[in-house]
Scaffold this active site. Structure first.
Site, PDB file in Angstrom:
ATOM      1  CB  CYS A   1      31.551  17.859  10.308  1.00  0.00           C
ATOM      2  SG  CYS A   1      30.485  19.089  11.072  1.00  0.00           S
ATOM      3  CG  HIS A   2      34.436  16.473   7.548  1.00  0.00           C
ATOM      4  ND1 HIS A   2      34.372  17.605   8.313  1.00  0.00           N
ATOM      5  CD2 HIS A   2      34.075  16.840   6.298  1.00  0.00           C
ATOM      6  CE1 HIS A   2      34.005  18.635   7.555  1.00  0.00           C
ATOM      7  NE2 HIS A   2      33.806  18.198   6.334  1.00  0.00           N
ATOM      8  N   GLY A   3      33.204  12.595  10.204  1.00  0.00           N
ATOM      9  CA  GLY A   3      33.359  11.235  10.715  1.00  0.00           C
ATOM     10  C   GLY A   3      34.608  10.975  11.526  1.00  0.00           C
TER      11      GLY A   3
END
Lengths: 406, 184
Positions: free
Chosen positions: B148-150
């Protein structure tokens, strides 16, 4: 900013109010409510409008929270209602409030209508106010009917079947309309699913119609027990604080009755068979609608013809639209119309008897009594009322509302 | 407008400093209405909390016998994924050699596994950033990577890189036998 209005208003709050008012006249709208003048002789029957309003809010609120827990699918609907009763925190309270609330709504509305009948509140210049009321009543009945289907008990299912089948009496297109209403060849999941959607929608149509009802009311103001129009300021008092406080007192009494039922006898107004899951193969032996539909159900049952019964039942409601013209009297209140007063009370009693007979099995003597009461219902409205309202000898009206205060 | 004499005295007494009986009635009625309104709000608010059937969800048992070394299985517990990983000796050595001062959420690997069962890592597979499920065997630290956001987690489930603030949480669990655990 306009130069003329900012002279003596220096506080920042006044300026904000003025800024908003110039763009959106919300404060003068609120001012209308606080200064709205009302006949000073209203009795407690005039509390019923605000009581109906608060119960509408309660129904929408409890309904919203029920919809968060309810599953509109035939395989799960009944169980999801039981889940609400047993597992959801305070689910029993919210469901019982919603179910009893429907009964209370109709009780308040029937009294509200009876008040309008007795005091001639449907007469000029309040005909459109009356029409809007009938429309609200019809939408209310549709809403309550669809809501009752949702728990998917035996009464839900067979009520849905019977009511939708009313439309099969329509010549030529009847059967097609019923299949369209069902979304299938019988009352089944598509029916339940769409009834849930419509039961959620219709209350907001009621809210909108109530708003217009209030606009129409505020145009000419409330009627009053003398039926005499307001002539001077001395006939009126401001709505606030006098009738707001009286309304709050009415709410208190109403809530005592309402929650007396909710907490101590929540199932006494319902039917035990709706605690049996719906079975499309077995109709319960004694199927009756909810109590608030019984008078109209009895009119349907009294006519030994399918189409005739349906027409009579819908006609019994639609005829109310003609009331302002069927009643030809120059004055409103039954208090000054001796014959009309007696006949109106008989009409109301006749309606209650219709409801009682509607709850009885279809056998003698109930069949004959029901047919007599149905005949009386229409005979009164179509024949007796037009005649007596034009011929009867009236009592002297008071000169004004304040003249009745000694 | 003055209707009667009693009204006059009422109005006068309202103007004085002394509270009247009417003031008391207004206060008492407002208090009852206020308490009533708050009381009425409680059932509505509480009805949205987890209900009895949700709270009744108990525990989940997991059979470990078929998990290969280096493999992660995902099981469901309370609607959430639980990662059960059988770690290789290399992985264990790697996460134990990390300097705790480098970590955003300092926690030694020993704190995160059961003593004597160092091979087994059991974590809640929910990224501590915004709740996505990290992908096993991906990322720069040989552990998990949240798409999703690393966010990158190591093979102890600790946050190493990305926006997530904390390590993957450890659910309550116990070993019933060598090959079976009970989560919850």
């Amino acid at each position: 900013m306009k130069s003329d209005s900012s002279m003596d208003k220096n506080s920042p709050i006044d300026r904000v109010i003025e800024w908003i008012e110039y763009r959106l006249p919300i404060f003068s709208f609120l001012k209308h409510f606080s200064e709205y003048r009302t006949p000073k002789n209203l009795n407690y029957l005039w509390n019923l409008g605000s009581i109906a309003g608060i119960i509408l809010i309660i129904q929408i609120l409890t309904g919203l929270f029920l919809a968060m827990q309810y599953t509109p699918h035939v395989k799960m609907a009944f169980d999801s209602v039981e889940n609400i009763m047993r597992n959801v925190n305070y689910g029993w309270l919210i469901r019982y409030t919603h179910a009893v609330g429907a009964s209370m709504f109709f009780a308040a509305i029937y009294l509200h209508i009876a008040k309008a009948l007795f005091y001639g509140s449907y007469k000029s210049p309040r005909e459109l106010l009356w029409f809007l009321g009938i429309i609200i009543f019809i939408v209310m009945m549709a809403t309550a009917f669809m809501g009752y289907v949702l728990p998917w008990g035996q009464m839900s299912f067979w009520g849905a079947k019977v009511i939708t089948n009313l439309f099969s009496a329509i010549p030529v297109f009847g059967e097609d309309i019923v299949i369209w209403l069902w979304g299938g060849f019988s009352v089944d999941n598509p029916t339940l699913n769409r009834f849930f959607a419509l039961h959620f929608l219709l209350p907001f149509l009621i809210v909108a119609t109530v708003m217009i009802h209030l606009v129409a009311l505020h145009k000419h103001g409330s009627n009053n027990p003398t039926g005499v129009q307001v002539k001077t300021e001395y006939d009126t008092i401001p709505f606030h604080p006098y009738y707001t406080v009286k309304d709050f007192f009415g709410f208190g009494v109403f809530f005592l009755i309402f929650f007396g039922f909710v907490f101590f006898s929540p199932n006494s107004l319902g039917h035990p068979d709706n605690y049996i899951p719906a079975n499309p193969l077995v109709t319960p032996p004694h199927i009756v609608p909810e109590w608030y539909f019984l008078p109209f159900y009895e009119i349907l049952r009294s006519i030994p013809d399918k189409l005739g019964g349906v027409i009579a039942m819908f006609g019994a409601i639609v005829i109310l639209f003609l009331l302002p013209w069927l009643d030809g009297s120059k004055i409103r209140s039954a208090n000054y119309r001796p014959l009309f007063r007696i006949f109106t009370l008989i009409f109301i009693i006749n309606f209650i008897v219709l409801g009682y007979i509607g709850g009885m099995p279809p056998e003698e003597p109930y069949i004959s009594v029901g047919q007599f009461c149905t005949t009386w219902y229409f005979l009164y409205l179509f024949v007796i009322l037009p005649i007596i309202s034009r011929k009867e000898k009236l009592k002297d009206l008071p000169k004004s509302i304040s003249a009745t205060f000694k | 407008m003055t209707d009667t004499k009693t009204n006059d005295t009422d109005i006068e007494s309202e103007d004085t400093e002394k509270p009247t009986r009417r003031d008391f009635v207004v206060l008492a009625a407002s208090a009852v209405a206020g308490v009533g309104a708050i009381t009425a709000a409680v059932p509505f608010i509480r009805s949205l909390s987890p209900d009895a059937s949700v709270l009744a969800v108990g525990s989940t048992e997991v059979d470990l016998s078929n998990i290969k070394e280096g493999e992660t299985i995902t099981v469901m517990w309370r609607g959430k994924p639980i990662f059960v990983t059988k770690r290789t000796p290399n992985q264990i050595e790697e996460v134990r050699s990390v300097n705790l001062a480098e970590l955003r959420d300092p926690q030694s690997d020993e704190e995160r596994v059961k003593k004597g069962k160092e091979q087994w890592l059991v974590t809640i597979g929910v990224c501590t950033h915004l709740g996505c499920v990290p992908v096993s065997g991906k990322g720069d630290y040989n552990g998990w990577f949240c798409p999703c956001h690393g966010s990158h987690y190591d093979s102890s489930g600790r946050i190493r890189k990305g926006p997530a603030p904390a390590n993957l949480p450890i659910p309550p669990y116990e070993f019933l036998s060598n090959n079976k655990i009970k989560i919850g």
